[in-house]
Scaffold this active site. Sequence first.
Site, mmCIF file in Angstrom:
data_model
loop_
_atom_site.group_PDB
_atom_site.id
_atom_site.type_symbol
_atom_site.label_atom_id
_atom_site.label_comp_id
_atom_site.label_asym_id
_atom_site.label_seq_id
_atom_site.Cartn_x
_atom_site.Cartn_y
_atom_site.Cartn_z
ATOM 1 N N LYS A 1 12.955 -40.999 -0.459
ATOM 2 C CA LYS A 1 13.406 -42.269 -1.046
ATOM 3 C C LYS A 1 12.491 -43.370 -0.522
ATOM 4 O O LYS A 1 12.353 -43.540 0.689
ATOM 5 C CB LYS A 1 14.868 -42.551 -0.674
ATOM 6 C CG LYS A 1 15.441 -43.748 -1.404
ATOM 7 C CD LYS A 1 16.932 -43.914 -1.160
ATOM 8 C CE LYS A 1 17.461 -45.067 -2.012
ATOM 9 N NZ LYS A 1 18.897 -45.285 -1.823
ATOM 10 N N THR B 1 21.771 -41.137 -3.234
ATOM 11 C CA THR B 1 20.312 -41.100 -3.060
ATOM 12 C C THR B 1 19.888 -41.323 -1.602
ATOM 13 O O THR B 1 18.779 -40.958 -1.235
ATOM 14 C CB THR B 1 19.628 -42.152 -3.955
ATOM 15 O OG1 THR B 1 20.123 -43.448 -3.605
ATOM 16 C CG2 THR B 1 19.891 -41.885 -5.429
ATOM 17 N N ASP B 2 20.761 -41.913 -0.779
ATOM 18 C CA ASP B 2 20.349 -42.273 0.593
ATOM 19 C C ASP B 2 19.891 -41.064 1.414
ATOM 20 O O ASP B 2 18.930 -41.154 2.176
ATOM 21 C CB ASP B 2 21.504 -42.959 1.343
ATOM 22 C CG ASP B 2 21.771 -44.374 0.826
ATOM 23 O OD1 ASP B 2 20.992 -44.862 -0.011
ATOM 24 O OD2 ASP B 2 22.762 -44.981 1.269
ATOM 25 N N TYR C 1 29.182 -52.458 -5.264
ATOM 26 C CA TYR C 1 29.995 -51.387 -5.846
ATOM 27 C C TYR C 1 30.421 -50.461 -4.720
ATOM 28 O O TYR C 1 29.916 -50.554 -3.596
ATOM 29 C CB TYR C 1 29.179 -50.592 -6.899
ATOM 30 C CG TYR C 1 28.016 -49.858 -6.272
ATOM 31 C CD1 TYR C 1 26.801 -50.490 -6.039
ATOM 32 C CD2 TYR C 1 28.164 -48.533 -5.850
ATOM 33 C CE1 TYR C 1 25.754 -49.837 -5.420
ATOM 34 C CE2 TYR C 1 27.114 -47.864 -5.225
ATOM 35 C CZ TYR C 1 25.922 -48.525 -5.019
ATOM 36 O OH TYR C 1 24.899 -47.874 -4.388
ATOM 37 N N THR D 1 26.198 -43.032 -5.628
ATOM 38 C CA THR D 1 26.232 -44.135 -6.589
ATOM 39 C C THR D 1 26.422 -43.624 -8.007
ATOM 40 O O THR D 1 27.024 -44.300 -8.845
ATOM 41 C CB THR D 1 24.922 -44.949 -6.468
ATOM 42 O OG1 THR D 1 24.874 -45.472 -5.149
ATOM 43 C CG2 THR D 1 24.861 -46.091 -7.449
ATOM 44 N N GLU E 1 -4.297 -38.194 18.879
ATOM 45 C CA GLU E 1 -4.351 -39.023 20.091
ATOM 46 C C GLU E 1 -3.455 -38.433 21.184
ATOM 47 O O GLU E 1 -3.694 -38.638 22.367
ATOM 48 C CB GLU E 1 -3.916 -40.454 19.765
ATOM 49 C CG GLU E 1 -5.017 -41.292 19.157
ATOM 50 C CD GLU E 1 -4.600 -42.743 19.023
ATOM 51 O OE1 GLU E 1 -4.618 -43.480 20.029
ATOM 52 O OE2 GLU E 1 -4.250 -43.149 17.897
HETATM 53 N N1 ASP Z 1 24.641 -45.300 -0.709
HETATM 54 C C1 ASP Z 1 24.539 -44.531 -1.923
HETATM 55 C C2 ASP Z 1 24.590 -43.067 -1.541
HETATM 56 O O1 ASP Z 1 23.645 -42.571 -1.005
HETATM 57 C C3 ASP Z 1 23.282 -44.870 -2.633
HETATM 58 C C4 ASP Z 1 23.028 -44.081 -3.900
HETATM 59 O O2 ASP Z 1 23.619 -43.085 -4.197
HETATM 60 O O3 ASP Z 1 22.108 -44.499 -4.650
HETATM 61 O O4 ASP Z 1 25.582 -42.449 -1.767
#
Ligand code: ASP
Length: 357
Positions: A193, A120-121, A54, A41, A314
Amino acid sequence: MKLNLTSMTFVLAIALMGFWNPAQAQNKDLPNVVILATGGTIAGASNSATNASYSSGQVGIQTMIEATPGVEKLANVTGEQVSNVGSQDMTIDIWLKLANRINELLKQDDVDGIVITHGTDTQEETSYFLSLTVKSDKPVVMTGSMRSSTSLSAEGPLNLYNAVAVAASPEAKGKGVMVALNDYIHAARDVQKMNTTNVAAFESPIKGAMGTVFYGDVKFYRTPTTNFGKTSIFDVSGVTSLPRVDIIYGCADLSGDILPMHVKAGAKGIVIAGVGNGNIHNATLDAGIDAVKNGIPVVRSAKVPSGYVLRNGEVIDDETGTVASGDLNPVKSRILLMLALHANIPQSELQELFNNY
Ligand code: ASP
């Protein structure tokens, strides 16, 4: 000397071929930081500043550097485009290329640190993989953003600025691979995340962040305690693939035929994203015990984002032959198990490995 058109074309061609390194012409008093861009992103774009929709991986590294004013005062920065994908499309192939390229760059005396821009994923996965496979004390700092580059209040440029500040900081040496986002510096092993859309998406449950970075002002409060970097046994130089490890997500009445389907499809190891303390419905536990007997290791992790999966809680791992992941989450447990299988670590030694990595 008067430059005519032919000699100017020659100079330009030499520069474009990469024989002229702009970093050499820059400030000798500043550290040299290489930014490796992979997409996400932070490199995403939309046709409206107020539209949540986007596409990831649209903008190149040079444009991102130009959109980060002041970065040239922190370090001599150069960029390389490794990939330009949304990190949901990250691959083991790109991980291996990244690890090998970083190891190569960090051997150079004229490279002091690396920044990686990344979606971020799966940032928590790539950072953990690199923390186990990059063999250098020099800082490697990952960053990204939750808002695309064209969004109102896009936070990518400040995150990139802060990541370069961390990579250029002498205190960042020996801290392994880090994730610097939203003013916090997290250890690769601990970061997760935790929110799908908020800019404060990243946390390190249980241990907390390693430090903070505020408009380039870097502060560290702790160092990771498990093995990484030079103390990690894993070496991926020349490696082109890793054994397949699949994750099975726990829930009520989970069908016992799912785990064997994964094994039949070629999984060489299984990670359970268990309920609670790494528990799993007994039909899947029974299938897991069979897998272990057939030489397919089964690691019990948890879908719960915080807390330890205890050995012999457990589930009595001493009897089932399963491995408890501790506080290593399912996606990171998968990475450790893939590397362990590649290194031919026997099942009997996996618990020890998970205790220390
Ligand atoms: N889907 C995007 C990615 O991981 C989300 C992000 O970058 O925030 O590339």
